[in-house]
Write a protein that holds these residues in place. Structure first.
Motif, mmCIF file in Angstrom:
data_model
loop_
_atom_site.group_PDB
_atom_site.id
_atom_site.type_symbol
_atom_site.label_atom_id
_atom_site.label_comp_id
_atom_site.label_asym_id
_atom_site.label_seq_id
_atom_site.Cartn_x
_atom_site.Cartn_y
_atom_site.Cartn_z
ATOM 1 N N PRO A 133 126.789 -25.916 8.886
ATOM 2 C CA PRO A 133 126.516 -26.705 7.674
ATOM 3 C C PRO A 133 125.026 -26.946 7.510
ATOM 4 N N THR A 134 124.512 -26.792 6.296
ATOM 5 C CA THR A 134 123.090 -26.959 6.027
ATOM 6 C C THR A 134 122.890 -27.836 4.791
ATOM 7 N N LEU A 135 121.634 -28.138 4.503
ATOM 8 C CA LEU A 135 121.326 -28.926 3.309
ATOM 9 C C LEU A 135 121.649 -28.163 2.027
ATOM 10 N N LYS A 136 121.717 -26.854 2.123
ATOM 11 C CA LYS A 136 121.992 -26.030 0.941
ATOM 12 C C LYS A 136 123.444 -25.565 0.862
ATOM 13 N N GLY A 137 124.212 -25.818 1.902
ATOM 14 C CA GLY A 137 125.598 -25.368 1.930
ATOM 15 C C GLY A 137 125.998 -24.950 3.327
ATOM 16 N N GLU A 138 126.045 -23.654 3.577
ATOM 17 C CA GLU A 138 126.392 -23.133 4.898
ATOM 18 C C GLU A 138 125.578 -21.879 5.198
ATOM 19 N N SER A 139 125.292 -21.696 6.489
ATOM 20 C CA SER A 139 124.644 -20.485 6.971
ATOM 21 C C SER A 139 125.448 -19.930 8.136
ATOM 22 N N ILE A 140 125.097 -18.724 8.546
ATOM 23 C CA ILE A 140 125.713 -18.080 9.702
ATOM 24 C C ILE A 140 124.670 -17.988 10.805
ATOM 25 N N VAL A 141 125.053 -18.350 12.026
ATOM 26 C CA VAL A 141 124.157 -18.249 13.180
ATOM 27 C C VAL A 141 124.835 -17.392 14.238
ATOM 28 N N LEU A 142 124.110 -16.408 14.761
ATOM 29 C CA LEU A 142 124.626 -15.573 15.826
ATOM 30 C C LEU A 142 123.463 -15.024 16.664
ATOM 31 N N ASP A 143 123.685 -14.868 17.925
ATOM 32 C CA ASP A 143 124.853 -15.044 18.753
ATOM 33 C C ASP A 143 124.857 -16.495 19.257
ATOM 34 N N ILE A 144 126.024 -17.131 19.313
ATOM 35 C CA ILE A 144 126.100 -18.502 19.809
ATOM 36 C C ILE A 144 126.818 -18.580 21.158
ATOM 37 N N GLY A 145 126.777 -17.475 21.915
ATOM 38 C CA GLY A 145 127.292 -17.595 23.272
ATOM 39 C C GLY A 145 128.082 -16.441 23.827
ATOM 40 N N ALA A 146 128.105 -15.295 23.154
ATOM 41 C CA ALA A 146 128.880 -14.173 23.698
ATOM 42 C C ALA A 146 128.235 -13.621 24.955
ATOM 43 N N THR A 147 126.907 -13.413 24.910
ATOM 44 C CA THR A 147 126.194 -12.860 26.054
ATOM 45 C C THR A 147 124.819 -13.501 26.156
ATOM 46 N N ASP A 225 120.289 -17.285 4.931
ATOM 47 C CA ASP A 225 121.757 -17.209 4.994
ATOM 48 C C ASP A 225 122.251 -16.867 6.392
ATOM 49 N N VAL A 226 121.432 -16.109 7.153
ATOM 50 C CA VAL A 226 121.826 -15.667 8.494
ATOM 51 C C VAL A 226 120.665 -15.902 9.450
ATOM 52 N N VAL A 227 120.933 -16.628 10.545
ATOM 53 C CA VAL A 227 119.941 -16.850 11.593
ATOM 54 C C VAL A 227 120.354 -16.039 12.805
ATOM 55 N N VAL A 228 119.438 -15.199 13.300
ATOM 56 C CA VAL A 228 119.730 -14.292 14.407
ATOM 57 C C VAL A 228 118.981 -14.736 15.659
ATOM 58 N N THR A 229 119.706 -14.818 16.772
ATOM 59 C CA THR A 229 119.101 -15.126 18.067
ATOM 60 C C THR A 229 120.011 -14.563 19.158
#
Length: 348
Positions: A133-147, A225-229
């Motif tokens: 959830p964000t101030l503008k709506g929703e974003s996608i964040v990945l990877d949040i724990g697979a490896t 829209d998408v945060v990559v890490t």
């Protein structure tokens, strides 16, 4: 019709949450049908309470359930072919279901999903993508724990897969993508991150719009829209955000109950607080998506409610309805076609 496979025994509460959650999801998606994998003694009495769900589902009795604290390797050895988790995943592999949803042990679910479904062509490792959830709506964040850890090429793969998910979930033609870094300047950060930025920029893919580096506070702002890490950083960011939300909620409750005047103020501001609570409710954004596998796998929070599990089913429904894996495969194909080596001096 979207066919949804459920691991009924996964999570802290098992079928007591999964089955009511499926009933709620069916109300929202009357064209869905369910394959429910569980232990008969625990599931059938609950299914009897939801006749509409019973009419739109097929129940499969299984030998055992994977424990929430089992090591992935042990769960794979013990539960392969016979556990509720494995059989729910296998239903996707053999084409009986379009998506599988489980609230079970994350490590075991990833291990079984990788072993059963295998990774897609041109994907080195899968990722877990979360809706934020964000101030503008929703974003996608990945990877949040697979490896843990990722090199530049793997981060680029995450960007491509996250972009495909944003197109499926948010119906965007060209979602914006940012790389999480310690600063927005090009000279900052680890070499893998800087190299990933260069690769994404040079790829110039028509399916994503590369924003550049973003910082931690950009996640909540909805800068992209998408945060990559990579998974280590992503999981810490996720747990920090969840903990901060609980901390703020606790501090507000304490402050609003301290004095009579504060209690009166709370009553006057209650509609605003209710809207804030709904916005921050983890049940509303439940459902991590395993990306990069030959099948759609959704991971629900283990301690979720029936409403939260229904939200995870909603995510799976949308991913299947919008043909997520076909989009990922097509985007990867476009990238790898562009990077085919040209004939060099040796060819001459």
């Amino acid at each position: 019709m979207i066919r949804i496979s459920l691991d009924a025994m996964g999570g802290d509460f098992g079928p007591e949450v999964v089955i009511p959650g499926a009933a709620k999801a069916l109300e929202r998606h009357p064209d869905a049908s369910f394959l429910i994998f569980g232990l008969k003694a625990q599931c059938e009495p609950l299914l009897a309470k939801y006749p509409k769900l019973g009419d739109r589902s097929v129940f499969h009795d299984c030998e055992l359930a994977v424990g929430m604290d089992e090591k992935p390797s042990a769960a794979l050895r013990r539960g392969r072919y016979v556990s509720t988790m494995w059989r729910a995943i296998d239903a996707v592999k053999v084409g009986e279901a379009d998506v599988v949803v489980s609230a079970g042990n994350t490590g075991a679910l990833m291990a079984m999903a990788k072993f059963c479904l295998r990774t897609m062509a041109n994907v080195e490792r899968p990722a877990i993508a979360g809706i934020w959830p964000t101030l503008k709506g929703e974003s996608i964040v990945l990877d949040i724990g697979a490896t843990i850890g990722a090199d530049a090429q793997q981060l680029l793969d995450f960007a491509i897969m996250g972009g495909a998910m944003a197109r499926s979930l948010f119906e965007l033609d060209r979602p914006t993508v940012g790389l999480l870094n310690v600063g927005v300047e090009e000279v900052k950060g680890q070499e893998e991150v800087k190299e990933a930025g260069r690769l994404i920029r040079e790829a110039n893919l028509p399916t994503i719009s590369y924003h550049g580096f973003v910082e931690g506070d950009d996640i909540g702002r909805g800068t992209v829209d998408v945060v990559v890490t990579e998974g280590f950083t992503g999981n810490i960011a996720l747990k920090t955000a969840e903990g901060t939300a609980r901390q703020i909620s606790t501090l507000l409750r304490e402050a609003m109950s301290r004095t009579l005047l504060a209690k009166i103020g709370y009553l006057l501001a209650k509609p605003a607080f209710d809207r804030l609570r709904e916005k921050m409710d983890p049940n509303k954004v439940n459902g991590g998506v395993f990306l990069g596998l030959n099948g759609i796998v959704i991971k629900s929070h283990g301690g979720t409610t029936a409403e939260g599990f229904a939200a995870a089913i909603d995510v799976g429904y949308d991913m299947a309805r919008n043909d997520l894996n076909a989009k990922i495969a097509q985007d990867l194909k476009i990238y790898h076609a562009k990077r085919q080596p040209s004939a060099g001096p040796e060819a001459a």
